[in-house]
Design a protein around this motif. Sequence first.
Motif, PDB file in Angstrom:
ATOM      1  N   SER A   2      -9.656  -8.026  10.951  1.00 16.04           N
ATOM      2  CA  SER A   2      -8.427  -7.380  10.539  1.00 16.04           C
ATOM      3  C   SER A   2      -8.157  -6.197  11.451  1.00 16.04           C
ATOM      4  O   SER A   2      -9.054  -5.447  11.810  1.00 16.04           O
ATOM      5  N   SER A   3      -6.887  -6.044  11.785  1.00 20.31           N
ATOM      6  CA  SER A   3      -6.535  -4.929  12.655  1.00 20.31           C
ATOM      7  C   SER A   3      -5.916  -3.776  11.871  1.00 20.31           C
ATOM      8  O   SER A   3      -5.438  -2.825  12.466  1.00 20.31           O
ATOM      9  N   LEU A   4      -5.918  -3.891  10.580  1.00 14.20           N
ATOM     10  CA  LEU A   4      -5.368  -2.826   9.752  1.00 14.20           C
ATOM     11  C   LEU A   4      -6.321  -1.632   9.748  1.00 14.20           C
ATOM     12  O   LEU A   4      -7.548  -1.779   9.832  1.00 14.20           O
ATOM     13  N   PRO A   5      -5.767  -0.443   9.633  1.00 15.59           N
ATOM     14  CA  PRO A   5      -6.627   0.747   9.629  1.00 15.59           C
ATOM     15  C   PRO A   5      -7.530   0.780   8.386  1.00 15.59           C
ATOM     16  O   PRO A   5      -7.227   0.212   7.343  1.00 15.59           O
ATOM     17  N   PHE A   6      -8.635   1.468   8.504  1.00 19.12           N
ATOM     18  CA  PHE A   6      -9.642   1.587   7.448  1.00 19.12           C
ATOM     19  C   PHE A   6      -9.071   2.124   6.142  1.00 19.12           C
ATOM     20  O   PHE A   6      -9.346   1.551   5.077  1.00 19.12           O
ATOM     21  N   PRO A   7      -8.276   3.207   6.115  1.00 20.01           N
ATOM     22  CA  PRO A   7      -7.738   3.703   4.853  1.00 20.01           C
ATOM     23  C   PRO A   7      -6.881   2.672   4.122  1.00 20.01           C
ATOM     24  O   PRO A   7      -6.894   2.598   2.888  1.00 20.01           O
ATOM     25  N   VAL A   8      -6.152   1.821   4.854  1.00 16.27           N
ATOM     26  CA  VAL A   8      -5.322   0.784   4.225  1.00 16.27           C
ATOM     27  C   VAL A   8      -6.226  -0.255   3.578  1.00 16.27           C
ATOM     28  O   VAL A   8      -5.963  -0.721   2.462  1.00 16.27           O
ATOM     29  N   ARG A   9      -7.297  -0.629   4.243  1.00 15.79           N
ATOM     30  CA  ARG A   9      -8.218  -1.620   3.683  1.00 15.79           C
ATOM     31  C   ARG A   9      -8.884  -1.071   2.420  1.00 15.79           C
ATOM     32  O   ARG A   9      -9.072  -1.787   1.435  1.00 15.79           O
ATOM     33  N   VAL A  10      -9.237   0.214   2.410  1.00 10.35           N
ATOM     34  CA  VAL A  10      -9.848   0.839   1.227  1.00 10.35           C
ATOM     35  C   VAL A  10      -8.845   0.862   0.085  1.00 10.35           C
ATOM     36  O   VAL A  10      -9.184   0.557  -1.073  1.00 10.35           O
ATOM     37  N   ALA A  11      -7.587   1.196   0.355  1.00 12.88           N
ATOM     38  CA  ALA A  11      -6.553   1.223  -0.674  1.00 12.88           C
ATOM     39  C   ALA A  11      -6.348  -0.157  -1.264  1.00 12.88           C
ATOM     40  O   ALA A  11      -6.200  -0.322  -2.485  1.00 12.88           O
ATOM     41  N   ALA A  12      -6.355  -1.200  -0.420  1.00 18.74           N
ATOM     42  CA  ALA A  12      -6.190  -2.578  -0.908  1.00 18.74           C
ATOM     43  C   ALA A  12      -7.380  -2.949  -1.799  1.00 18.74           C
ATOM     44  O   ALA A  12      -7.224  -3.618  -2.822  1.00 18.74           O
ATOM     45  N   GLY A  13      -8.575  -2.526  -1.446  1.00 20.73           N
ATOM     46  CA  GLY A  13      -9.753  -2.787  -2.267  1.00 20.73           C
ATOM     47  C   GLY A  13      -9.660  -2.111  -3.620  1.00 20.73           C
ATOM     48  O   GLY A  13     -10.056  -2.674  -4.641  1.00 20.73           O
ATOM     49  N   LEU A  14      -9.109  -0.905  -3.662  1.00 24.68           N
ATOM     50  CA  LEU A  14      -8.920  -0.203  -4.939  1.00 24.68           C
ATOM     51  C   LEU A  14      -7.929  -0.944  -5.824  1.00 24.68           C
ATOM     52  O   LEU A  14      -8.131  -1.070  -7.035  1.00 24.68           O
ATOM     53  N   VAL A  15      -6.845  -1.450  -5.233  1.00 25.86           N
ATOM     54  CA  VAL A  15      -5.837  -2.180  -6.008  1.00 25.86           C
ATOM     55  C   VAL A  15      -6.441  -3.449  -6.586  1.00 25.86           C
ATOM     56  O   VAL A  15      -6.243  -3.773  -7.767  1.00 25.86           O
ATOM     57  N   VAL A  16      -7.200  -4.180  -5.781  1.00 24.05           N
ATOM     58  CA  VAL A  16      -7.819  -5.418  -6.270  1.00 24.05           C
ATOM     59  C   VAL A  16      -8.809  -5.106  -7.391  1.00 24.05           C
ATOM     60  O   VAL A  16      -8.853  -5.798  -8.409  1.00 24.05           O
ATOM     61  N   THR A  17      -9.598  -4.049  -7.240  1.00 18.64           N
ATOM     62  CA  THR A  17     -10.561  -3.663  -8.277  1.00 18.64           C
ATOM     63  C   THR A  17      -9.843  -3.277  -9.561  1.00 18.64           C
ATOM     64  O   THR A  17     -10.273  -3.664 -10.661  1.00 18.64           O
ATOM     65  N   ALA A  18      -8.720  -2.544  -9.469  1.00 14.45           N
ATOM     66  CA  ALA A  18      -7.948  -2.151 -10.649  1.00 14.45           C
ATOM     67  C   ALA A  18      -7.397  -3.377 -11.357  1.00 14.45           C
ATOM     68  O   ALA A  18      -7.432  -3.466 -12.590  1.00 14.45           O
ATOM     69  N   VAL A  19      -6.921  -4.346 -10.610  1.00 11.69           N
ATOM     70  CA  VAL A  19      -6.384  -5.576 -11.214  1.00 11.69           C
ATOM     71  C   VAL A  19      -7.499  -6.334 -11.916  1.00 11.69           C
ATOM     72  O   VAL A  19      -7.316  -6.833 -13.034  1.00 11.69           O
ATOM     73  N   GLU A  20      -8.664  -6.433 -11.304  1.00 10.13           N
ATOM     74  CA  GLU A  20      -9.796  -7.133 -11.937  1.00 10.13           C
ATOM     75  C   GLU A  20     -10.213  -6.443 -13.228  1.00 10.13           C
ATOM     76  O   GLU A  20     -10.524  -7.102 -14.227  1.00 10.13           O
ATOM     77  N   GLU A  21     -10.246  -5.118 -13.230  1.00  8.40           N
ATOM     78  CA  GLU A  21     -10.617  -4.368 -14.436  1.00  8.40           C
ATOM     79  C   GLU A  21      -9.603  -4.567 -15.543  1.00  8.40           C
ATOM     80  O   GLU A  21      -9.966  -4.696 -16.718  1.00  8.40           O
ATOM     81  N   VAL A  22      -8.312  -4.598 -15.206  1.00  9.11           N
ATOM     82  CA  VAL A  22      -7.269  -4.823 -16.211  1.00  9.11           C
ATOM     83  C   VAL A  22      -7.407  -6.221 -16.788  1.00  9.11           C
ATOM     84  O   VAL A  22      -7.236  -6.424 -17.995  1.00  9.11           O
ATOM     85  N   GLN A  23      -7.720  -7.213 -15.947  1.00  5.33           N
ATOM     86  CA  GLN A  23      -7.903  -8.578 -16.439  1.00  5.33           C
ATOM     87  C   GLN A  23      -9.142  -8.674 -17.343  1.00  5.33           C
ATOM     88  O   GLN A  23      -9.159  -9.467 -18.289  1.00  5.33           O
ATOM     89  N   ALA A  24     -10.207  -7.895 -17.083  1.00  7.41           N
ATOM     90  CA  ALA A  24     -11.435  -7.919 -17.888  1.00  7.41           C
ATOM     91  C   ALA A  24     -11.345  -7.027 -19.118  1.00  7.41           C
ATOM     92  O   ALA A  24     -12.233  -7.050 -19.970  1.00  7.41           O
ATOM     93  N   LEU A  25     -10.275  -6.257 -19.238  1.00  8.65           N
ATOM     94  CA  LEU A  25     -10.130  -5.301 -20.336  1.00  8.65           C
ATOM     95  C   LEU A  25     -10.230  -5.950 -21.716  1.00  8.65           C
ATOM     96  O   LEU A  25     -10.913  -5.405 -22.595  1.00  8.65           O
TER      97      LEU A  25
END
Length: 186
Positions: A2-25
């Motif tokens: 991936s050529s995306l910058p590191f902060p963007v990749r970290v932000a995308a990981g946070l969004v995916v983790t938040a979605v997974e937590e909401v689904q497991a709620l």
Amino acid sequence: MSSLPFPVRVAAGLVVTAVEEVQALPRTIVGLPITAASRVLQLSMRAQQVVTELAIKGDTALEGARPVEEAPSWARFDEDTDDRVPVLRAGGNPSGPAGRRLPAESNNGHARPLDRPVLTAEDVPDETPDALPGYESLTIAQLRARLRGLTVDQLTELLAWESSHADRPAFVTMLTNRIATLTAEQ
């Protein structure tokens, strides 16, 4: 990759983790009160441990400042005085020092036999009693198991030995009671 910058990749990981937590709620919400309660109890127990540790350290620090009585003035033990142990005198009256009549109970509420005979040196054997070899090393439970096979004379010999040697209250009481039972049956 991936050529995306590191902060963007970290932000995308946070969004995916938040979605997974909401689904497991829905699955985790059932156990949430239990988890919260256990954490609160865990914290309170840890706080109690810390307070207790502090109290122990304080006791240790203050220990030298205050002398401790070896035997408190209010404590009374059977070994301290012999005037509460009734002795059968001439005429059959149990009495203590100076002929004073003694109560049937000691200060701790346990009944004491009033007809405990006065033993002389001739009545007491020096070595292990012949009635029950190894008697001096028996526990109270072991003695209880062997009592039924003994006669009144053998029990009297054991009582004489016990009274002159170890004088253990539980043993004396058990032997005295067994002698009384056998005598009553005859």
